[in-house]
Write a protein that holds these residues in place. Structure first.
Motif, PDB file in Angstrom:
ATOM      1  N   UNK A   1       0.643  -1.224  -0.022  1.00  0.00           N
ATOM      2  CA  UNK A   1      -0.131   0.126  -0.098  1.00  0.00           C
ATOM      3  C   UNK A   1       0.847   1.283  -0.109  1.00  0.00           C
ATOM      4  N   UNK A   2       1.822   1.170   0.752  1.00  0.00           N
ATOM      5  CA  UNK A   2       2.987   2.526   0.666  1.00  0.00           C
ATOM      6  C   UNK A   2       3.313   2.602  -0.640  1.00  0.00           C
ATOM      7  N   UNK A   3       3.612   1.590  -1.471  1.00  0.00           N
ATOM      8  CA  UNK A   3       4.201   1.714  -2.937  1.00  0.00           C
ATOM      9  C   UNK A   3       3.115   2.202  -3.865  1.00  0.00           C
ATOM     10  N   UNK A   4       1.935   1.807  -3.640  1.00  0.00           N
ATOM     11  CA  UNK A   4       0.948   1.924  -4.488  1.00  0.00           C
ATOM     12  C   UNK A   4       0.539   3.541  -4.286  1.00  0.00           C
ATOM     13  N   UNK A   5       0.370   3.879  -2.948  1.00  0.00           N
ATOM     14  CA  UNK A   5      -0.320   5.073  -2.598  1.00  0.00           C
ATOM     15  C   UNK A   5       0.709   6.142  -2.515  1.00  0.00           C
ATOM     16  N   UNK A   6       1.954   5.966  -2.758  1.00  0.00           N
ATOM     17  CA  UNK A   6       3.126   7.012  -2.860  1.00  0.00           C
ATOM     18  C   UNK A   6       3.361   7.422  -1.298  1.00  0.00           C
ATOM     19  N   UNK A   7       3.324   6.476  -0.415  1.00  0.00           N
ATOM     20  CA  UNK A   7       3.364   6.607   0.774  1.00  0.00           C
ATOM     21  C   UNK A   7       4.956   7.111   1.427  1.00  0.00           C
ATOM     22  N   UNK A   8       5.741   7.199   0.320  1.00  0.00           N
ATOM     23  CA  UNK A   8       7.557   7.570   0.522  1.00  0.00           C
ATOM     24  C   UNK A   8       7.892   8.082  -0.510  1.00  0.00           C
ATOM     25  N   UNK A   9       8.919   8.841  -0.423  1.00  0.00           N
ATOM     26  CA  UNK A   9       9.900   9.499  -1.458  1.00  0.00           C
ATOM     27  C   UNK A   9      11.208   9.105  -1.088  1.00  0.00           C
ATOM     28  N   UNK A  10      11.972   9.631  -0.191  1.00  0.00           N
ATOM     29  CA  UNK A  10      13.324   9.233   0.158  1.00  0.00           C
ATOM     30  C   UNK A  10      13.392   7.976   0.633  1.00  0.00           C
ATOM     31  N   UNK A  11      12.254   7.520   1.709  1.00  0.00           N
ATOM     32  CA  UNK A  11      12.349   6.246   2.309  1.00  0.00           C
ATOM     33  C   UNK A  11      12.762   6.314   3.699  1.00  0.00           C
ATOM     34  N   UNK A  12      13.486   7.535   4.226  1.00  0.00           N
ATOM     35  CA  UNK A  12      14.156   7.589   5.218  1.00  0.00           C
ATOM     36  C   UNK A  12      13.181   7.313   6.664  1.00  0.00           C
ATOM     37  N   UNK A  13      12.066   7.775   6.557  1.00  0.00           N
ATOM     38  CA  UNK A  13      11.078   7.639   7.659  1.00  0.00           C
ATOM     39  C   UNK A  13      10.338   6.439   7.706  1.00  0.00           C
ATOM     40  N   UNK A  14      10.375   5.706   6.218  1.00  0.00           N
ATOM     41  CA  UNK A  14       9.257   4.568   5.956  1.00  0.00           C
ATOM     42  C   UNK A  14       9.475   3.367   6.985  1.00  0.00           C
ATOM     43  N   UNK A  15      10.562   2.986   7.398  1.00  0.00           N
ATOM     44  CA  UNK A  15      10.679   1.841   8.164  1.00  0.00           C
ATOM     45  C   UNK A  15       9.767   2.010   9.633  1.00  0.00           C
ATOM     46  N   UNK A  16       9.844   3.256   9.968  1.00  0.00           N
ATOM     47  CA  UNK A  16       9.121   3.661  11.369  1.00  0.00           C
ATOM     48  C   UNK A  16       7.713   3.725  11.055  1.00  0.00           C
ATOM     49  N   UNK A  17       7.236   4.390   9.812  1.00  0.00           N
ATOM     50  CA  UNK A  17       5.884   4.373   9.575  1.00  0.00           C
ATOM     51  C   UNK A  17       5.217   3.017   9.217  1.00  0.00           C
ATOM     52  N   UNK A  18       6.041   1.872   8.623  1.00  0.00           N
ATOM     53  CA  UNK A  18       5.329   0.754   8.462  1.00  0.00           C
ATOM     54  C   UNK A  18       5.033  -0.071   9.677  1.00  0.00           C
ATOM     55  N   UNK A  19       6.170  -0.006  10.721  1.00  0.00           N
ATOM     56  CA  UNK A  19       5.935  -0.688  11.822  1.00  0.00           C
ATOM     57  C   UNK A  19       4.933  -0.178  12.745  1.00  0.00           C
ATOM     58  N   UNK A  20       4.918   1.296  12.828  1.00  0.00           N
ATOM     59  CA  UNK A  20       3.715   1.763  13.597  1.00  0.00           C
ATOM     60  C   UNK A  20       2.345   1.399  12.864  1.00  0.00           C
ATOM     61  N   UNK A  21       2.290   1.576  11.496  1.00  0.00           N
ATOM     62  CA  UNK A  21       1.015   1.258  10.726  1.00  0.00           C
ATOM     63  C   UNK A  21       0.537  -0.158  11.182  1.00  0.00           C
ATOM     64  N   UNK A  22       1.591  -1.114  11.262  1.00  0.00           N
ATOM     65  CA  UNK A  22       1.301  -2.610  11.500  1.00  0.00           C
ATOM     66  C   UNK A  22       0.795  -2.682  12.563  1.00  0.00           C
ATOM     67  N   UNK A  23       1.299  -1.915  13.932  1.00  0.00           N
ATOM     68  CA  UNK A  23       0.874  -2.101  15.131  1.00  0.00           C
ATOM     69  C   UNK A  23      -0.600  -1.460  15.256  1.00  0.00           C
TER      70      UNK A  23
END
Ligand code: FES
Length: 103
Positions: free
Chosen positions: A40-62
């Motif tokens: 979903x992050x890939x499809x909906x352009x939830x990232x650009x540089x990707x620096x924050x992405x791991x934190x958002x992914x694990x937070x969103x999972x929880x």
């Protein structure tokens, strides 16, 4: 950490001793297939540089584990501990909303 989303910058290493840590790499399947939230992050352009992405992914999972059908306000509240300098958050919220429909 032990199933809860925590801010790594606020956890001392000694506090993590003996706990189970899940990173963004642990969200995907062992064969590398992306989890629905990652897709979903890939499809909906939830990232650009990707620096924050791991934190958002694990937070969103929880977040989605605890609240499988969050409102946009609940999503924004749930991710309020993370900062993204690139996306403006629209894509991140859209990705989490889309992933909630698949859980
Ligand atoms: S994608 Fe660059 S900081 Fe979030």
């Amino acid at each position: 950490m032990d199933g809860e989303a925590v801010r790594a910058c606020l956890v001392f290493a000694v506090q993590a001793d003996g706990t189970c840590i899940t990173t963004v790499e642990g969200i995907a399947s062992p064969d590398g297939t992306l989890a629905p939230i990652q897709e979903a992050f890939r499809k909906h352009h939830g990232l650009q540089c990707g620096f924050c992405t791991p934190g958002f992914i694990v937070t969103a999972t929880a977040l989605l584990r605890d609240n499988p059908d969050p409102t946009d306000e609940e999503i924004r509240d749930g991710i309020s501990g993370s900062i993204c300098r690139c996306t403006g958050y629209q894509g991140i919220v859209a990705a989490i909303r889309a992933a909630s429909a698949t859980t």
